[in-house]
Write an enzyme that holds these catalytic residues in place. Sequence first.
Site, PDB file in Angstrom:
ATOM      1  CB  CYS A 139      -0.647   0.383   1.301  1.00 28.92           C
ATOM      2  SG  CYS A 139      -1.851   2.011   1.336  1.00 28.92           S
ATOM      3  CB  CYS A 141       1.129   1.091   4.574  1.00 32.38           C
ATOM      4  SG  CYS A 141      -0.745   1.278   5.165  1.00 32.38           S
ATOM      5  CG  ASN A 167     -12.026   9.451  -5.747  1.00 30.18           C
ATOM      6  OD1 ASN A 167     -13.632   9.322  -6.018  1.00 30.18           O
ATOM      7  ND2 ASN A 167     -11.135  10.117  -6.460  1.00 30.18           N
ATOM      8  N   GLY A 175     -12.902   5.556  -9.238  1.00 31.78           N
ATOM      9  CA  GLY A 175     -11.546   6.230 -10.044  1.00 31.78           C
ATOM     10  C   GLY A 175     -10.944   6.486  -8.443  1.00 31.78           C
ATOM     11  CG  HIS A 212      -4.512   4.180   3.334  1.00 33.77           C
ATOM     12  ND1 HIS A 212      -3.551   2.866   3.801  1.00 33.77           N
ATOM     13  CD2 HIS A 212      -4.944   4.653   4.082  1.00 33.77           C
ATOM     14  CE1 HIS A 212      -3.200   2.991   5.778  1.00 33.77           C
ATOM     15  NE2 HIS A 212      -4.358   4.180   5.336  1.00 33.77           N
ATOM     16  CG  HIS A 233      -7.443   8.729  -0.309  1.00 33.88           C
ATOM     17  ND1 HIS A 233      -7.023   7.102   0.136  1.00 33.88           N
ATOM     18  CD2 HIS A 233      -7.573   8.982  -1.360  1.00 33.88           C
ATOM     19  CE1 HIS A 233      -7.768   6.835  -1.381  1.00 33.88           C
ATOM     20  NE2 HIS A 233      -7.445   8.652  -2.227  1.00 33.88           N
ATOM     21  CG  HIS A 283      -8.617  13.586  -3.018  1.00 32.15           C
ATOM     22  ND1 HIS A 283      -7.404  13.495  -3.664  1.00 32.15           N
ATOM     23  CD2 HIS A 283      -8.736  12.348  -2.793  1.00 32.15           C
ATOM     24  CE1 HIS A 283      -7.635  12.079  -4.075  1.00 32.15           C
ATOM     25  NE2 HIS A 283      -9.103  11.887  -3.884  1.00 32.15           N
TER      26      HIS A 283
END
Length: 115
Positions: free
Chosen positions: A4, A7, A87, A93, A98, A100, A102
């Site tokens: 990842c 990570c 997302n 997309g 992991h 997240h 934006h």
Amino acid sequence: MEDCTFCKIIKGEIPSEKVYEDEEILAFKDIHPAAPIHILVIPKKHIATLMDVTPEDSNIMAKILESIQKIVKKLGIEENGFRLIANCGPASGQEVMHIHFHLLAGRKMGPKIIS
Ligand code: 5GP
Ligand code: ZN
């Protein structure tokens, strides 16, 4: 998670421009910014997608929102505002598996979506 990207960023194996860090959360600049301010806010715990969040992650999810408030205040973008996007899954997309968020700011956003 060995494969990842995020990570690896948490472990320092991939360099990043950190904006905020505490025991459970990390925020860093997106490598391909879509706005003058484009920050990714992630939990240090590897959770692949929003659909993998469980009740035991409630505290982490709340901390993500708290850290976003701290970052927004630190950057002085509270008044102008910002956009937060997450997302989830192939149709969205999502590239990095992991969780997240934006955090986008510094320009007038389009009517609805990120791009
Ligand atoms: P997604 O499409 O999964 O929602 O967004 C993943 C984001 O991670 C993209 O905006 C991409 O530019 C960013 N990204 C991918 N790899 C790296 C990296 O190694 N470092 C940084 N800082 N951002 C990355
Ligand atoms: Zn991960």
